[in-house]
Design an enzyme around this catalytic site. Structure first.
Site, PDB file in Angstrom:
ATOM      1  N   ASN A  88       0.862  -1.187   0.000  1.00 21.08           N
ATOM      2  CA  ASN A  88       0.000   0.000   0.000  1.00 21.08           C
ATOM      3  C   ASN A  88       0.896   1.234   0.000  1.00 21.08           C
ATOM      4  O   ASN A  88       0.781   2.113   0.857  1.00 21.08           O
ATOM      5  CB  ASN A  88      -0.962  -0.008   1.200  1.00 21.08           C
ATOM      6  CG  ASN A  88      -2.059   1.030   1.014  1.00 21.08           C
ATOM      7  OD1 ASN A  88      -2.266   1.883   1.850  1.00 21.08           O
ATOM      8  ND2 ASN A  88      -2.732   0.993  -0.126  1.00 21.08           N
ATOM      9  N   ALA A 116       5.802   8.363   1.147  1.00 22.48           N
ATOM     10  CA  ALA A 116       6.856   8.148   2.147  1.00 22.48           C
ATOM     11  C   ALA A 116       7.671   6.891   1.805  1.00 22.48           C
ATOM     12  O   ALA A 116       8.890   6.873   1.963  1.00 22.48           O
ATOM     13  CB  ALA A 116       6.247   8.024   3.539  1.00 22.48           C
ATOM     14  N   HIS A 117       6.994   5.842   1.317  1.00 21.61           N
ATOM     15  CA  HIS A 117       7.734   4.639   0.913  1.00 21.61           C
ATOM     16  C   HIS A 117       8.641   4.958  -0.284  1.00 21.61           C
ATOM     17  O   HIS A 117       9.782   4.507  -0.344  1.00 21.61           O
ATOM     18  CB  HIS A 117       6.768   3.516   0.488  1.00 21.61           C
ATOM     19  CG  HIS A 117       5.914   2.972   1.585  1.00 21.61           C
ATOM     20  ND1 HIS A 117       4.554   3.166   1.641  1.00 21.61           N
ATOM     21  CD2 HIS A 117       6.225   2.229   2.674  1.00 21.61           C
ATOM     22  CE1 HIS A 117       4.064   2.556   2.706  1.00 21.61           C
ATOM     23  NE2 HIS A 117       5.052   1.990   3.355  1.00 21.61           N
ATOM     24  N   GLY A 169      11.537   3.795   7.697  1.00 26.18           N
ATOM     25  CA  GLY A 169      10.984   5.118   8.002  1.00 26.18           C
ATOM     26  C   GLY A 169      11.069   5.403   9.499  1.00 26.18           C
ATOM     27  O   GLY A 169      10.860   4.514  10.325  1.00 26.18           O
ATOM     28  N   SER A 176      -0.140   4.072   5.625  1.00 31.23           N
ATOM     29  CA  SER A 176      -1.147   3.262   4.922  1.00 31.23           C
ATOM     30  C   SER A 176      -2.449   3.257   5.698  1.00 31.23           C
ATOM     31  O   SER A 176      -3.530   3.147   5.125  1.00 31.23           O
ATOM     32  CB  SER A 176      -0.644   1.829   4.764  1.00 31.23           C
ATOM     33  OG  SER A 176       0.568   1.847   4.067  1.00 31.23           O
ATOM     34  N   ARG A 177      -2.373   3.377   7.017  1.00 33.44           N
ATOM     35  CA  ARG A 177      -3.586   3.328   7.843  1.00 33.44           C
ATOM     36  C   ARG A 177      -4.408   4.617   7.742  1.00 33.44           C
ATOM     37  O   ARG A 177      -5.551   4.642   8.211  1.00 33.44           O
ATOM     38  CB  ARG A 177      -3.233   3.013   9.297  1.00 33.44           C
ATOM     39  CG  ARG A 177      -2.757   1.579   9.484  1.00 33.44           C
ATOM     40  CD  ARG A 177      -2.660   1.187  10.933  1.00 33.44           C
ATOM     41  NE  ARG A 177      -2.471  -0.251  11.115  1.00 33.44           N
ATOM     42  CZ  ARG A 177      -1.293  -0.865  11.242  1.00 33.44           C
ATOM     43  NH1 ARG A 177      -0.179  -0.157  11.211  1.00 33.44           N
ATOM     44  NH2 ARG A 177      -1.218  -2.171  11.405  1.00 33.44           N
ATOM     45  N   ASP A 195       8.029   5.091  12.431  1.00 31.67           N
ATOM     46  CA  ASP A 195       8.000   3.962  13.378  1.00 31.67           C
ATOM     47  C   ASP A 195       9.291   4.033  14.196  1.00 31.67           C
ATOM     48  O   ASP A 195      10.194   3.202  14.041  1.00 31.67           O
ATOM     49  CB  ASP A 195       7.909   2.645  12.619  1.00 31.67           C
ATOM     50  CG  ASP A 195       6.596   2.525  11.873  1.00 31.67           C
ATOM     51  OD1 ASP A 195       5.655   1.951  12.408  1.00 31.67           O
ATOM     52  OD2 ASP A 195       6.517   3.049  10.744  1.00 31.67           O
ATOM     53  N   GLN A 215      10.247   1.021  16.293  1.00 32.04           N
ATOM     54  CA  GLN A 215      10.630  -0.094  15.427  1.00 32.04           C
ATOM     55  C   GLN A 215      12.081   0.058  14.977  1.00 32.04           C
ATOM     56  O   GLN A 215      12.867  -0.889  14.991  1.00 32.04           O
ATOM     57  CB  GLN A 215       9.691  -0.144  14.217  1.00 32.04           C
ATOM     58  CG  GLN A 215      10.152  -1.079  13.110  1.00 32.04           C
ATOM     59  CD  GLN A 215       9.118  -1.241  12.020  1.00 32.04           C
ATOM     60  OE1 GLN A 215       8.142  -1.957  12.185  1.00 32.04           O
ATOM     61  NE2 GLN A 215       9.314  -0.577  10.889  1.00 32.04           N
ATOM     62  N   VAL A 272       7.375  11.668   5.996  1.00 30.52           N
ATOM     63  CA  VAL A 272       6.765  12.517   4.956  1.00 30.52           C
ATOM     64  C   VAL A 272       5.365  12.862   5.444  1.00 30.52           C
ATOM     65  O   VAL A 272       4.625  11.994   5.923  1.00 30.52           O
ATOM     66  CB  VAL A 272       6.718  11.785   3.594  1.00 30.52           C
ATOM     67  CG1 VAL A 272       6.082  12.662   2.532  1.00 30.52           C
ATOM     68  CG2 VAL A 272       8.115  11.361   3.169  1.00 30.52           C
TER      69      VAL A 272
HETATM   70  O1  PAF Z   1       7.226  -0.949   8.961  1.00 36.75           O
HETATM   71  C1  PAF Z   1       6.681  -1.878   8.335  1.00 36.75           C
HETATM   72  O2  PAF Z   1       6.027  -1.678   7.316  1.00 36.75           O
HETATM   73  C2  PAF Z   1       6.824  -3.301   8.862  1.00 36.75           C
HETATM   74  O3  PAF Z   1       6.826  -3.337  10.248  1.00 36.75           O
HETATM   75  C3  PAF Z   1       8.061  -4.023   8.295  1.00 36.75           C
HETATM   76  C4  PAF Z   1       9.362  -3.366   8.744  1.00 36.75           C
HETATM   77  C5  PAF Z   1       7.997  -4.054   6.769  1.00 36.75           C
HETATM   78  C6  PAF Z   1       8.097  -5.481   8.789  1.00 36.75           C
HETATM   79  O4  PAF Z   1       6.956  -6.171   8.404  1.00 36.75           O
END
Ligand code: PAF
Length: 289
Positions: A32, A36-37, A149, A188-189, A152, A155, A178
């Site tokens: 999705n 930003a991606h 990114g 995406s959410r 997160d 993460q 972004v």
């Molecule tokens: O940030 C995300 O989209 C997910 O947590 C990742 C790093 C692709 C792992 O599934």
């Protein structure tokens, strides 16, 4: 762009690229794709000769009552966007390819610190699912560099810790957030926001920026500040998961003399849970303060 659904063919293509001396970059995603991606892809392209994007909605990182089944899956659109961005390889495996023995008995990668606080407190097991799948992607792709990114934030910190603890030979790079014109971080959410919520959904960012301004003006009562920001978000019509002010590297609660802090927050809309963060340098106090 070449598209791969299987680990074996993905590895063969990467081995050929490596033989040509190419530096491999990986951008792991759940698809999705939005701007930003694509910015992460361009960031990887700026330092790598061959960029792989993975698209995989990883069930292992979703809780039982979370949105795995309704998470938007848009592979044809994602493929077109990556093609247009000049991505080299798209890796989009099926679940049976990534978890051939099922998920229950899957060997896990666990980072024991930093994972049961903030987002981990309300999403038990989430980071274990993330580190497990990211470690698998690292083993499949063997990238020289991987770009994540910074939206997160936790993460990214957890993945850095995994890489350090397991001596994984991959450079981790952070891609900036972004934002839409009104400040809402792209996610995406955001597609789960309804018409009534979308114009107000930048409340999280506005409240985090308000905390930043207060700290710049000299406040260091971090617990009270976080509570006040949470009240603003609730007053804006959203349920707060947390607002917290943390040391940027350790994610421990920020102390008075910390210079690098990050203000993190998560809130629930009717259809989604949104996260955001703002990092800042805390100005040194003047002798009179
Ligand atoms: O940030 C995300 O989209 C997910 O947590 C990742 C790093 C692709 C792992 O599934």
């Amino acid at each position: 762009m070449q598209v791969f659904h299987h680990i074996r063919s993905m590895r063969e293509a990467l081995a050929a690229a490596r033989r040509e001396g190419k530096r491999i970059g990986l951008v792991p995603t759940m698809g999705n794709l939005h701007d930003a991606h694509i910015a992460l892809v361009h960031q990887a392209q700026s330092t790598c000769d061959c960029v792989v994007v993975s698209v995989f909605v990883n069930r292992l990182q979703f809780g039982l009552n979370e949105d795995w089944d309704k998470y938007p899956r848009t592979l044809p659109e994602d493929t077109a966007k990556l093609e247009a961005a000049g991505c080299d390889f798209l890796f989009c495996p099926e679940e049976t390819e990534m978890y051939p023995n099922g998920m229950d008995g899957q060997t896990r990668v666990v980072v024991p610190t930093m994972t049961d606080i903030l987002c981990g407190a309300s999403r038990p097991g989430h980071f274990e699912g993330v580190t497990t799948v990211v470690a698998k992607f690292f083993n499949i792709v063997e990238p020289d560099e991987a770009v994540f990114g910074i939206k997160d934030f936790q993460q990214l910190a957890v993945i850095r810790r995994m890489v350090e603890d397991l001596c994984l030979p991959v450079q981790i790079t952070a891609g900036s957030i972004v934002r839409a014109d009104d400040g809402l971080a792209l996610s995406s959410r955001n597609s789960f926001l309804d018409e009534d919520e979308r114009p107000r959904a930048n409340q999280l960012y506005r409240s985090l920026r308000w905390v930043e301004d207060q700290v710049t003006d000299g406040r260091r009562d971090y617990l009270t500040l976080a509570k006040e920001a949470a009240e603003q978000i609730e007053a804006g019509g959203f349920k707060v998961d947390y607002v917290s002010i943390r040391h940027s590297r350790t994610l421990m609660p920020a102390a008075d003399d910390d210079r690098e802090i990050t203000i993190l927050g998560a809130m629930y809309t009717r259809g989604a849970r949104l996260i955001d963060n703002v990092s800042m340098q805390v100005p040194a106090r003047t002798p009179e303060e």
